[in-house]
Enzyme design. Structure first.
Site, mmCIF file in Angstrom:
data_model
loop_
_atom_site.group_PDB
_atom_site.id
_atom_site.type_symbol
_atom_site.label_atom_id
_atom_site.label_comp_id
_atom_site.label_asym_id
_atom_site.label_seq_id
_atom_site.Cartn_x
_atom_site.Cartn_y
_atom_site.Cartn_z
ATOM 1 N N HIS A 73 -5.911 2.557 1.309
ATOM 2 C CA HIS A 73 -5.160 3.737 1.726
ATOM 3 C C HIS A 73 -5.739 4.415 2.973
ATOM 4 C CE1 HIS A 73 -3.127 3.133 -1.965
ATOM 5 N NE2 HIS A 73 -3.932 3.813 -2.742
ATOM 6 N N ASP B 164 0.887 -1.168 0.000
ATOM 7 C CA ASP B 164 0.000 0.000 0.000
ATOM 8 C C ASP B 164 0.917 1.207 0.000
ATOM 9 O OD1 ASP B 164 -1.629 2.212 0.754
ATOM 10 O OD2 ASP B 164 -3.117 0.825 1.557
ATOM 11 N N HIS B 165 1.028 1.871 -1.146
ATOM 12 C CA HIS B 165 2.090 2.870 -1.273
ATOM 13 C C HIS B 165 1.904 4.067 -0.347
ATOM 14 C CE1 HIS B 165 -0.742 4.859 -4.103
ATOM 15 N NE2 HIS B 165 -0.090 5.951 -3.798
#
Length: 476
Positions: A250, A187-188
């Site tokens: 996110h 999950d960037h």
């Protein structure tokens, strides 16, 4: 220009990096530019090979290298040709799909023989699965059949399933092939410096930590609106929607960082245990406190059904039933084609009980702007200059770009790719987190809520604007 020959090299084992989806948008915008920057900084292993893979070949290896070069030219400022050339000479392509990975397995073993010499067992594999959710489980099975999972770390792109059942199915498919310690669910947002700085701001500063609880905080907003529309992602959004794309990933992870109890150490076990405890304490979402929307013109996209009811906007109210956060609402909002694009967390403090100012005291807000240049604002009340005791709004600001040594920042995908190479899972999500988040979201998926239209450039449906008491933070 960067002198890659003199840059220090990470003390890492030889690696073969296998990138599924190598001709896709993510690879072009993030993965190959990320590898380039890591190479420029001397952070890649001294010995490595990159094998792109997918169902459709871009042509010869040279054709693929040219495609990657064009992506680097588009995505990297001041591209150093020497660094790019050194990276590209290690890049090749091999077709594969869920039914047939034999040629790819042979290419990987050939690369390992070249890198490892007499001891190929010291060569590690990094397998990056940037593939649609519909084929994820079958691709994982193929890795097992071909033995590509051996000595491998598997990077799995979101969404991690599309609902509770499919998330469990994906987890079972992974466990059939690899151990949990081999899985890196990426999950960037967790790789962003600004997200990690939430922990530093809170736990390293006595100004904030004592007040980070229900006795002092009235509500929390996690707001990630986007001013862009689909940008060519119509087919992806038709298969996911905003809740699956953003809320279950996110925004939930940001909530976990804001709400967790202090971990004893910043490491994979402690941090993920702390986040998992937050998600375990969350109530399943109440569909009556969730607003879905779709921007006007969404159905005009050629990849979108004429009668689509997929949501491009979500606003919701969430609750965490533990001693720190009980009775404090968390408001989450995200959507496409909205008035502004930003990433903002707002902690709204309770209004002091005082009579001295005749009831004119307003609440304070701590605002975290999670941009590439993180900023923190504290909205305060101060005396208005003049002969009377009148109050006026004032702002205390911390600009990290000006006040903090720039150090050695990495873009989110760069940081996370490096963490995989280092076998560091701290900033990756764990299976129990994923399953619990889907349990929290499942009531909304089951409810078949009305999807409200909203104008492009607006802040979404009116019902969403009315959701938080006191309204949403308006930005600056």
């Amino acid at each position: 220009m960067t002198d890659s020959s003199s840059a220090p090299t990470e003390d890492l084992a030889p690696h073969v990096l296998v990138l599924f989806g190598a001709t896709g948008d993510l690879a072009a915008r993030k993965l190959f530019p990320g590898l380039y920057r890591l190479a420029a900084q001397g952070r890649l292993p001294e010995q490595y090979a990159v094998i792109g893979s997918g169902r459709h070949s871009p042509g010869s290896d040279d054709d693929f290298r040219q495609q990657v070069r064009e992506a680097l030219q588009e995505g990297v400022d001041d591209l150093d040709d020497d660094v790019a050339d050194a990276l590209l000479e290690r890049v090749s392509f091999c077709t594969s799909d869920a039914d047939d990975g034999a040629d790819l397995a042979a290419a990987v073993r050939e690369a390992e023989d070249r890198l490892g010499g007499d001891d190929t067992s010291r060569v590690r594999r990094l397998v990056y699965l940037s593939v649609p959710p519909a084929v994820m489980t079958s691709m994982i099975a193929m890795l097992g059949r071909e033995g590509l999972h051996e000595r491998a770390r598997l990077v799995v792109e979101k969404p991690f399933g599309l609902d509770l059942d499919s998330a469990r199915e994906l987890d079972a498919a992974l466990k059939d092939v690899v151990e949990e310690e081999q899985v890196f669910r990426i999950d960037h947002f967790l790789g962003k410096e600004a997200a990690q700085n939430i922990l530093a701001l809170r736990f390293a500063n006595g100004l904030f930590e004592p007040a980070w609880n229900r006795h002092h905080i009235e509500s929390v907003q996690i707001d990630v609106p986007e001013d862009l529309g689909l940008e060519g992602r119509g087919s992806f959004y038709e298969s996911t929607g905003a809740l699956r794309d953003m809320i279950s990933t996110h925004l939930a992870q940001l909530l976990g960082l804001v709400a967790l109890e202090e971990a004893r150490r910043f490491d994979a076990d402690e941090l993920r245990d702390a986040k998992s405890a937050v998600f375990a304490a969350m109530r399943p979402l109440d569909p009556a406190r969730v607003v879905l929307g779709q921007f006007e013109g969404y159905r005009d996209d050629e990849d979108v059904a004429d009668d689509s009811d997929v949501e491009t906007f979500v606003a919701l109210e969430a609750w965490i039933d533990n001693d720190r956060w009980r009775d404090v609402p968390f408001y989450l909002r995200t959507g496409k084609a909205l008035a502004q694009g930003r990433r903002t967390i707002t902690l709204r403090f309770r209004t002091p009980h005082t009579e001295i100012f005749n009831g004119s005291v307003a609440c304070n807000e701590l605002v975290l702007e999670l941009t590439d240049d993180p900023r923190v604002h504290v909205d305060l009340q101060a005396k208005k200059p003049g002969p009377d005791m009148d109050l006026v709004k004032a702002t205390m600001s911390l600009d990290f770009a000006d006040d903090v040594d720039e150090g050695d920042p990495l873009e989110a995908y760069e940081r996370l790719l490096l963490d995989v190479l280092r076998d560091d899972r701290t900033l990756f999500t764990r299976s129990d987190e994923v399953e619990r988040i889907w349990e929290v979201c499942q009531p909304v998926l089951d409810a078949a809520l009305e999807v409200h239209p909203y104008a492009q450039g607006s802040w979404g449906p009116q019902a969403a604007l009315d959701l938080p008491s006191g309204g949403w933070y308006l930005g600056r």
